[in-house]
Design an enzyme around this catalytic site. Structure first.
Site, PDB file in Angstrom:
ATOM      1  N   PHE A 111      36.128  51.331  32.694  1.00 29.05           N
ATOM      2  CA  PHE A 111      36.486  50.110  31.982  1.00 29.05           C
ATOM      3  C   PHE A 111      35.227  49.558  31.307  1.00 29.05           C
ATOM      4  O   PHE A 111      34.166  49.504  31.922  1.00 29.05           O
ATOM      5  CB  PHE A 111      37.036  49.104  32.998  1.00 29.05           C
ATOM      6  CG  PHE A 111      37.659  47.889  32.384  1.00 29.05           C
ATOM      7  CD1 PHE A 111      38.918  47.953  31.798  1.00 29.05           C
ATOM      8  CD2 PHE A 111      36.986  46.683  32.385  1.00 29.05           C
ATOM      9  CE1 PHE A 111      39.497  46.818  31.236  1.00 29.05           C
ATOM     10  CE2 PHE A 111      37.563  45.543  31.825  1.00 29.05           C
ATOM     11  CZ  PHE A 111      38.813  45.615  31.245  1.00 29.05           C
ATOM     12  N   ASP A 182      34.382  51.808  41.783  1.00 30.86           N
ATOM     13  CA  ASP A 182      35.163  50.664  41.344  1.00 30.86           C
ATOM     14  C   ASP A 182      36.627  50.972  41.655  1.00 30.86           C
ATOM     15  O   ASP A 182      37.186  51.961  41.160  1.00 30.86           O
ATOM     16  CB  ASP A 182      34.952  50.409  39.848  1.00 30.86           C
ATOM     17  CG  ASP A 182      35.596  49.100  39.403  1.00 30.86           C
ATOM     18  OD1 ASP A 182      36.655  48.744  39.969  1.00 30.86           O
ATOM     19  OD2 ASP A 182      35.060  48.450  38.497  1.00 30.86           O
ATOM     20  N   TYR A 207      43.520  40.589  41.303  1.00 33.90           N
ATOM     21  CA  TYR A 207      44.651  40.021  40.554  1.00 33.90           C
ATOM     22  C   TYR A 207      45.561  41.112  40.022  1.00 33.90           C
ATOM     23  O   TYR A 207      46.586  40.817  39.445  1.00 33.90           O
ATOM     24  CB  TYR A 207      44.159  39.133  39.400  1.00 33.90           C
ATOM     25  CG  TYR A 207      43.051  39.758  38.566  1.00 33.90           C
ATOM     26  CD1 TYR A 207      43.341  40.693  37.598  1.00 33.90           C
ATOM     27  CD2 TYR A 207      41.720  39.427  38.793  1.00 33.90           C
ATOM     28  CE1 TYR A 207      42.330  41.285  36.865  1.00 33.90           C
ATOM     29  CE2 TYR A 207      40.706  40.006  38.063  1.00 33.90           C
ATOM     30  CZ  TYR A 207      41.011  40.939  37.098  1.00 33.90           C
ATOM     31  OH  TYR A 207      40.002  41.536  36.390  1.00 33.90           O
ATOM     32  N   LYS A 208      45.186  42.395  40.219  1.00 27.65           N
ATOM     33  CA  LYS A 208      46.036  43.492  39.757  1.00 27.65           C
ATOM     34  C   LYS A 208      47.034  43.823  40.877  1.00 27.65           C
ATOM     35  O   LYS A 208      47.946  43.062  41.128  1.00 27.65           O
ATOM     36  CB  LYS A 208      45.162  44.676  39.343  1.00 27.65           C
ATOM     37  CG  LYS A 208      44.340  44.359  38.077  1.00 27.65           C
ATOM     38  CD  LYS A 208      43.306  45.394  37.726  1.00 27.65           C
ATOM     39  CE  LYS A 208      42.537  44.964  36.464  1.00 27.65           C
ATOM     40  NZ  LYS A 208      41.262  45.669  36.303  1.00 27.65           N
ATOM     41  N   ARG A 354      51.146  51.440  28.081  1.00 26.50           N
ATOM     42  CA  ARG A 354      50.829  51.624  29.491  1.00 26.50           C
ATOM     43  C   ARG A 354      51.847  50.891  30.367  1.00 26.50           C
ATOM     44  O   ARG A 354      52.193  49.741  30.098  1.00 26.50           O
ATOM     45  CB  ARG A 354      49.423  51.067  29.725  1.00 26.50           C
ATOM     46  CG  ARG A 354      48.872  51.272  31.102  1.00 26.50           C
ATOM     47  CD  ARG A 354      47.442  50.813  31.146  1.00 26.50           C
ATOM     48  NE  ARG A 354      47.351  49.345  31.144  1.00 26.50           N
ATOM     49  CZ  ARG A 354      46.331  48.656  31.667  1.00 26.50           C
ATOM     50  NH1 ARG A 354      45.312  49.285  32.209  1.00 26.50           N
ATOM     51  NH2 ARG A 354      46.315  47.340  31.642  1.00 26.50           N
TER      52      ARG A 354
HETATM   53  C1  LIG Z   1      40.215  44.931  35.441  1.00 25.52           C
HETATM   54  C2  LIG Z   1      38.856  45.544  35.511  1.00 25.52           C
HETATM   55  C3  LIG Z   1      37.686  44.770  35.336  1.00 25.52           C
HETATM   56  C4  LIG Z   1      37.769  43.308  35.017  1.00 25.52           C
HETATM   57  O1  LIG Z   1      36.632  42.624  35.436  1.00 25.52           O
HETATM   58  P1  LIG Z   1      36.671  41.039  35.645  1.00 25.52           P
HETATM   59  O2  LIG Z   1      35.264  40.661  35.810  1.00 25.52           O
HETATM   60  O3  LIG Z   1      37.524  40.779  36.856  1.00 25.52           O
HETATM   61  O4  LIG Z   1      37.305  40.436  34.428  1.00 25.52           O
HETATM   62  C5  LIG Z   1      36.467  45.390  35.481  1.00 25.52           C
HETATM   63  N1  LIG Z   1      36.372  46.712  35.751  1.00 25.52           N
HETATM   64  C6  LIG Z   1      37.466  47.488  35.900  1.00 25.52           C
HETATM   65  C7  LIG Z   1      37.314  48.940  36.226  1.00 25.52           C
HETATM   66  C8  LIG Z   1      38.737  46.934  35.760  1.00 25.52           C
HETATM   67  O5  LIG Z   1      39.827  47.690  35.883  1.00 25.52           O
END
Ligand SMILES: *Cc1c(COP(=O)(O)O)cnc(C)c1O
Length: 395
Positions: A111, A182, A207-208, A354
């Site tokens: 990400f 992660d 939050y996911k 998705r």
């Molecule tokens: C959703 C996601 C994020 C989001 O980061 P936030 O700081 O919570 O906004 C970061 N890394 C990955 C791999 C994600 O899937």
């Protein structure tokens, strides 16, 4: 407990929600619990609530609940901030553990925020570190003895492709690298065991798949045998060994609490704590089996009815997270048309539609219902309408 547990969630009438991989739905118990936290704890107890309602202990208490879902021992996970911040903290700690090495290895399926945080850290340190980004299938070969840390997201946010945590961690350790996972799209989506895989660090958001609500705090795990040697980059007072001694100099807390920074978001944390109770009786192996079955069913039905959509997720369920993605040239407009009919997925540039499948509240009938809508949009070109081509800020 048999899945799904639909009655535990607020699921709007007429909606099929296939975006729990981005923002999980509201667990029913959260509303009343938050009301009580606001009315009684904040409203009546005010500052006393840090003690009498144990707001202070909440990040570790909630950390233990998350820990159970990722195979982490009691006391090895804490909560706070956002995932991007936790990535920064963990990554900076790993670089200090390998001062002679300059390479941060990641992959193009990561990400972007994780990569951006690495870029910012490198620039800030000014020690000549390099962010080396390879294709996901090349990570194993790219683990060479100049790598300080492998910073890898287990499930690709676009395609759902899954890395094998055990073998990748073992390879990282073989070459002397530190392993940072992660688990943003893993925690609550599939069985994870950070203890067996032996990684030094794991981070993720809540939050996911963990349904903690928008802006819910992130988690961070550090392996208990190394946590005492970490010198935190973000040395805030709540990571201090004795915050209320108000000493002039920073002295890190003994364990993972040193990865706390400042005042926790109590109301968000309360929502998350309540949401996590849903998992008390969920067997992660059952959840995984149900998730693979739903995704397989979706792929089969879409491919039979929507020839213009191209599968970009792994076909083999064992190589896939809990989401399925299809590529389509007009994917953005098509997704808007699908959403307009009550099936909620999302779009990831440049052309990916998705869909997340969360067996806690999605069943086989929902999959067929969603496919009916998508097939209608595709067959009748409902997406080919100017109103679906207007791009919003959040896709
Ligand atoms: C959703 C996601 C994020 C989001 O980061 P936030 O700081 O919570 O906004 C970061 N890394 C990955 C791999 C994600 O899937």
């Amino acid at each position: 407990m048999t899945l799904p547990l639909k009655d535990q969630f607020v699921l709007p009438e007429g909606m099929i929600y296939l975006d729990g991989n981005s923002l999980g739905p509201l667990p029913k118990a959260v509303n009343a619990r938050l009301q009580a936290a606001v009315t009684d704890e904040w409203g009546q107890h005010l500052i006393k609530a840090w003690n009498v309602d144990d707001w202070m202990g909440q990040p570790m208490r909630v950390g233990n609940m998350v820990g159970r879902l990722i195979g982490a021992p009691e006391g090895s996970v804490t909560m706070g901030d956002t995932l991007s911040v936790k990535v920064y903290q963990a990554l900076s700690a790993t670089l200090e553990m390998r001062p002679d090495r300059k390479v941060i290895l990641s992959d193009s399926g990561n990400f972007p925020s994780d990569l951006y945080m690495a870029q910012g850290l490198i620039a800030h340190l000014g020690k000549g570190h390099e962010l080396r980004i390879v294709e996901p299938e090349d990570v194993m070969d790219a683990l060479t003895d100049d790598v300080a840390v492998a910073m890898i997201t287990q499930v690709d946010y676009r395609t759902g492709r899954l890395h094998d945590m055990a073998s990748m961690t073992a390879k990282a350790h073989d070459v002397g690298a530190v392993m940072l996972w992660d688990l943003a799209h893993s925690a609550g989506a599939l069985p994870v065991d950070v203890t067996t895989c032996g990684c030094e660090f794991a981070v993720g958001c809540t939050y996911k798949y963990l349904n903690g609500g928008p802006g819910a705090p992130a988690f961070i795990y550090a392996r208990p045998d190394i946590v005492g040697d970490i010198s935190p980059a973000l040395s805030g007072w709540l990571g201090h060994d004795a915050p209320f001694a108000f000493e002039p100099d920073y002295r890190p807390a003994m364990g993972i609490e040193r990865m706390r920074v400042g005042t926790p978001p109590v109301l968000q944390m309360t929502a998350l704590e309540t949401a996590l109770a849903v998992w008390d009786n969920v067997d992660m192996d059952d959840l995984r089996a149900a998730s693979v079955a739903l995704c397989d069913q979706f792929i089969e039905e879409i491919e039979a009815r929507c020839p213009d959509l191209t599968l970009v997720s792994p076909r083999d369920g064992t190589l896939r997270g809990s989401q399925v993605s299809f590529a389509f040239e007009h994917g953005y407009a098509a997704m808007q048309a699908v959403i307009a009919q009550g099936v909620i997925g999302d779009f990831r540039a440049p052309n990916i539609m998705r869909f997340g499948f969360t067996p806690l509240y999605i069943d086989a009938a929902d999959v067929t219902g969603a496919v009916d809508v998508i097939a209608n949009v595709m067959t009748n070109r409902l997406w080919d309408d100017p109103k679906f081509k207007q791009t919003s800020r959040v896709t």
